[in-house]
Design an enzyme around this catalytic site. Structure first.
Site, mmCIF file in Angstrom:
data_model
loop_
_atom_site.group_PDB
_atom_site.id
_atom_site.type_symbol
_atom_site.label_atom_id
_atom_site.label_comp_id
_atom_site.label_asym_id
_atom_site.label_seq_id
_atom_site.Cartn_x
_atom_site.Cartn_y
_atom_site.Cartn_z
ATOM 1 N N ARG A 21 -46.833 -86.449 -108.568
ATOM 2 C CA ARG A 21 -47.346 -85.600 -109.639
ATOM 3 C C ARG A 21 -46.408 -85.534 -110.849
ATOM 4 O O ARG A 21 -46.786 -85.048 -111.907
ATOM 5 C CB ARG A 21 -47.611 -84.183 -109.110
ATOM 6 C CG ARG A 21 -48.921 -84.069 -108.341
ATOM 7 C CD ARG A 21 -49.212 -82.633 -107.968
ATOM 8 N NE ARG A 21 -48.512 -82.235 -106.750
ATOM 9 C CZ ARG A 21 -48.445 -80.981 -106.313
ATOM 10 N NH1 ARG A 21 -49.003 -80.008 -107.008
ATOM 11 N NH2 ARG A 21 -47.793 -80.703 -105.203
ATOM 12 N N TYR A 109 -34.116 -78.408 -99.276
ATOM 13 C CA TYR A 109 -35.037 -79.328 -99.943
ATOM 14 C C TYR A 109 -34.499 -79.661 -101.325
ATOM 15 O O TYR A 109 -34.168 -78.770 -102.114
ATOM 16 C CB TYR A 109 -36.436 -78.709 -100.039
ATOM 17 C CG TYR A 109 -37.085 -78.555 -98.685
ATOM 18 C CD1 TYR A 109 -38.024 -79.474 -98.231
ATOM 19 C CD2 TYR A 109 -36.722 -77.507 -97.841
ATOM 20 C CE1 TYR A 109 -38.600 -79.351 -96.977
ATOM 21 C CE2 TYR A 109 -37.285 -77.376 -96.579
ATOM 22 C CZ TYR A 109 -38.226 -78.302 -96.149
ATOM 23 O OH TYR A 109 -38.783 -78.184 -94.898
#
Length: 460
Positions: A21, A109
């Site tokens: 994206r 993350y």
């Protein structure tokens, strides 16, 4: 130091996501916010824990991500996830790199760069012999899209439910999963092989660890943080939001540490910007990476500073540009539309107007006149200009490097300096001015006559 921090920690950072994206050839975790890659932010945030091992999980073809990890973490180990089969599968690839480790494993993350060192430390502290796993959660203003944290009557986590697999009742829960966990290494490697992919996405979810631990009668603790701290980046809109959050964080920190920002919302910092006390920064100033500023400095509006050091009492701008390698001495002045690159400016020296000073050294007390240029590039190589102390450089001087100017020398305005100038000498290189009395009046008469004749001819 607390017992939990004394317990050895290892960090696993998941960085294998493709980030489609982002619409970019650059891996998502290498995109930058506040001058630092997303991965770099996370690796810097976990450093205060002093982990004995750091593992970054990457995907195929992500050599640039590996290089970035090594820039931020000496001795980092790289684990390769061959296929994108979920977060549990990603963590499983780190097992070989953690062989023999028996402390607390923290999973973070690389696309959640706002995480604070204090929060990661609190998560690590929550893991104890009685509570071998901890989950980082947050209260979501809009829970849709997040995994929900399911708790028992004692407040311990019993499951993490992804939204696609949650019941309508569970979807009403606003306590959400950030993705970050801390878990005893032995428990991690015991439970990880038991995770299946019987879910809506057919992926192996690391979140299933919480339910497996609870069913094994192992306590799972909850550590909460603000929602903003675990914001992820999946597209350019979210990247801009994260950058804005960093800027808000840095502006507040600097002001609390003794820096005056006259229009805080217009000043932009990098993650590594260092600023002393009693510094004043006017509106629309931008800091690139590698800037260090001492005390009592004033930076005027619309200046751009990158890779530069500025000593005590210096004055920069307005509209100044300091490029990498600029070293500005104490009480020196760099004024409007002056560009400095790979140059040491001595204490008290001044370059106040419209000049370029590159690949040079300027001694203490020297004055650089408006329009001065160091001609440092010959089309193939860069050359240095050395200007001594207490030199006066007149306006519109061109110094053709390599060249040296001795202490106390004076260079006349408009001079092109092509050779060494001795100390205390005058250098002047320009044509002698001539005066022709009455020439301008005669010239005007001739021009007017020609113009009148041309106009008369056009009418006829």
């Amino acid at each position: 130091m607390t017992r939990a921090i004394m317990r050895q920690s290892a960090i696993v950072v998941l960085a294998a996501g493709k980030g489609t994206r982002m619409k970019s050839a650059l891996p998502k975790v290498l995109h930058r916010a506040a001058g630092r890659s997303l991965l770099g932010h996370v690796l810097e945030a976990v450093k205060p824990l002093k982990p004995v091992r750091t593992v970054v999980v990457v995907g195929l073809g992500m050599e640039a991500v590996q290089d970035e990890a090594r820039r931020h973490s000496a001795g980092v180990k790289i684990a390769l996830q061959q296929q994108q089969r979920g977060t549990a599968d990603a963590v499983a690839t780190a097992k070989a790199a953690l062989a023999g480790f028996s402390g607390t494993v923290l999973v973070a993350y690389a696309d959640a760069p706002l995480i604070r060192a204090e929060t990661v430390a609190a998560l690590a502290e929550a893991v104890t012999p009685r509570t071998p796993m901890a989950v980082l959660g947050f209260r979501a203003a809009e829970p849709k899209g997040y995994g929900r944290l399911i708790r028992n009557a004692k407040g311990h986590i019993t499951a993490i439910r992804e939204e696609l697999d949650a019941t309508p009742r569970e979807r009403r829960i606003d306590l959400c999963n950030s993705g970050l966990i801390a878990i005893d290494a032995t428990l991690l490697w015991t439970l990880l092989p038991k995770i299946g992919n019987d879910n809506a996405k057919k992926e192996y979810y690391l979140t299933d660890l919480a339910g497996l631990a609870a069913r094994a009668k192992r306590r799972v603790a909850l550590v909460e943080c603000p929602e903003s701290e675990v914001a992820g980046v999946n597209d350019r809109v979210q990247l801009a939001a994260v950058d804005a959050a960093f800027q808000t964080r840095y502006r507040r920190r600097f002001m609390l540490e003794g820096v005056t920002l006259t229009a805080p919302e217009t000043v932009f910092f990098c993650a590594d910007t260092q600023i002393g006390k009693d510094v004043v920064i006017e509106p629309h100033v931008v800091f690139g990476p590698g800037v260090s500023i001492d005390n009592n400095v004033r930076i005027l509006a619309f200046s751009h500073i990158e890779g530069a050091t500025i000593a005590d009492g210096a004055r920069i701008g307005p509209y100044a540009r300091l490029r990498p390698g600029a070293e500005i001495g104490s009480d020196a002045h760099i004024g409007n539309f002056v560009e400095v690159k790979q140059t040491r400016i001595g204490a008290g020296a001044k370059a106040n107007h419209l000049s370029y000073i590159g690949d040079a050294s300027v001694g203490a007390g020297t004055n650089i006149g408006a329009g001065t240029i160091t001609c440092n590039y010959d089309g193939f190589e860069k050359h240095r200009t050395e200007i001594g102390a207490n030199v006066f450089v007149g306006s519109n001087t061109a110094l053709v490097a390599p060249v040296k100017v001795g202490d106390g020398a004076n260079i006349a305005a408009g001079t092109v300096v092509t050779g060494a100038v001795p100390a205390d000498a005058l250098a002047i290189a320009r044509a002698e001015m001539q005066i022709r009395q009455g020439w301008a009046a005669k010239y005007r008469d001739i021009k007017r006559a020609r113009k009148a004749a041309k106009a008369k001819g056009a009418k006829e």
